[in-house]
Design an enzyme around this catalytic site. Structure first.
Site: not given
Length: 479
Positions: A174, A205-207, A209-211, A249, A282, A382
């Site tokens: 994803k 998909g977005d986090g 939903g599919v995430g 990560e 990051c 961050e």
């Protein structure tokens, strides 16, 4: 606008189960550049089912054959390099020259390093001379959900897919909905390379939903996620009910410790490193800790370097930084720059608002704050934009204390000509990686962090091991 694309499941492109459109925005223009369908539960279930069905055959495939398919992917990669570069520039804003070199280059670099590591890896090995009939077998974790970010798309996709494929895992990718086009090109490359149906699947998909559907799915054995610490926490909680393996990560707030004896290019190198990819890394050296005898000169140099960093549209060739990825990020960065001013840090370059000449696009002024302390918001959070925070220090002990005083622990940097001090710093800095005097980590070196920067390691042997389970066997019969 690029035409709408479907999902790649079980070796073919399939239409989504529901019509839920998402407009991908070109951050240089603020205009849509494509429309994708966001997957639903039925799409996630279909992809996981395909991966689960393909797992026994793929695990049983000799590792030499799995390696050969990744080598085929490496052969195909250069033929699609320009397509990948154009896609990433348009969807996430990397300047086209940087996209062609760093963004595209990172992918093939990692794949080649996995081949080198795999050819020297003993997937079956004796326990030791003391136990001649005991064996240790490294076998695939199983079905792996790979959830990747928008900031270094090919870097993260290849770090996960390359390792998972060689390890014998089947997978569902994803990609970020902010940068899906490069992932679709990559799926075409996997298909062309001849990976068996079901080994690699892609669902957009977005986090939420599919995430979430992947991280909580009972038939997913592992989640490998790169993204924010907030999202990593949510994924860990969602995955806990099924006790699946979770590799994270996450974010960072790296300290770049510059001692008085640092080389004369250390400050300039640190500023340019911070501004690379518009600060959207990051492992960016976002806190510059400078020893007091050279602090004033360092502030002057940093401001001078930042003021020379040019900003331009992603599709414009040349050396410059592009926009940040979207309006949400731009607004967050602007709020943090304002917060830095309000909390008393001294603004020496950049500042709020768009750079001169821009009234559209998510462009940010290359910004440097001096005279900060480590309790200010700009030193704690961050920012994920081209914003550097400078903090003075007096002693080595103080530098270590400031550097480690953060919830993150991804990458720290040390600049000194004193080898003994450099080695002391490397041992005491609480981060998964320490880079010294501008020297990058070598091929196959593991990438990953401590504390709220995540767990697990990506790249090389350690990347392979993250997708492998260890099985102890006694009573082994020699061939």
């Amino acid at each position: 606008m690029i035409e709408k694309r479907d999902f790649y499941i079980n070796g073919q492109w399939v239409a989504p189960s529901q019509a839920s459109d998402f407009h991908v925005i070109d951050p240089s223009t603020e205009e849509p550049c494509t429309v994708i369908a966001l997957g639903g539960q039925a799409d996630t279930d279909a992809a996981v089912a395909a991966a689960k069905a393909a797992l026994p055959g793929w695990m049983a495939t000799p590792v030499e054959e799995r390696i050969a398919l990744v080598e085929k992917l490496i052969e195909i990669y250069p033929t699609r390099a320009e397509d990948l570069a154009q896609a990433m520039s348009m969807e996430m804003g990397a300047p086209i020259d940087m996209s062609r070199t760093q963004q595209v280059g990172a992918g093939i670099w990692h794949l080649k390093n996995f081949i080198r590591a795999a050819k020297n890896f003993q997937f079956e090995r004796p326990l030791g001379d003391h136990a001649p009939n005991d064996r240790i077998i490294y076998e695939a974790v199983g079905v792996a959900a790979l959830i990747t970010p928008w900031n270094w798309p090919m870097n993260q996709i290849t770090l996960k897919v390359g390792a998972a494929a060689i390890a014998g895992c089947t997978m569902v990718l994803k990609p970020s909905e902010q940068s899906p086009l490069n992932a679709m090109i990559f799926a075409e490359m996997m298909h062309e390379a001849g990976f068996p149906p079901g080994v690699f699947n892609l669902v957009n998909g977005d986090g939420v939903g599919v995430g979430s559907q992947l991280s909580g799915h009972p038939d997913v054995d592992m989640v490998s996620f790169t993204g924010s610490t907030r999202a990593g926490t949510a994924i860990s909680k969602n995955a806990a009910d099924t006790l699946k393996k979770v590799h994270l990560e996450l974010g960072g707030k790296g300290a770049n410790v510059i001692f008085a004896d640092a080389d004369d290019k250390a400050v300039k190198r640190g500023v340019l490193h911070m501004m690379n990819n518009t600060g959207q890394s990051c492992n960016a050296p976002s806190r510059m800790l400078v020893q007091r005898p050279i602090y004033d000169q360092a502030v002057e140099t940093a401001a001078e370097v930042a003021n020379k960093v040019t900003v331009g549209p992603a599709m414009q060739e040349g050396r410059h930084i592009g926009p940040v990825v979207n309006e949400l990020q731009w607004t967050k960065i602007q709020a943090l720059i304002t917060k830095g001013i309000d909390e008393g840090a001294r603004l020496v370059a950049g500042g709020p608002g768009r750079p001169e000449g821009f009234n559209k696009g998510y462009f940010v002024r290359p910004t440097v704050f001096a005279d900060a302390n480590n309790q200010m918001t700009i030193a704690r959070e961050e920012i994920f934009g081209p914003v550097l925070t400078m903090i003075p220090f007096d002693t080595e002990e103080e530098a270590i204390e400031i550097a480690n005083d953060t919830p993150y622990g991804l990458t720290n940097y040390v600049q000194t000509q004193d080898g003994a001090r450099a080695n002391r710093m490397a041992r005491r800095l609480r981060s998964g990686m320490v880079e010294m005097n501008g020297q990058s980590r070598a091929a196959g070196s593991p990438f990953g962090g401590m504390k709220q920067s995540g767990n697990g390691r990506e790249g090389g042997v350690w990347g392979l091991e993250d997708f492998l389970e260890v099985k102890a066997v006694s009573g082994w019969t020699p061939k």
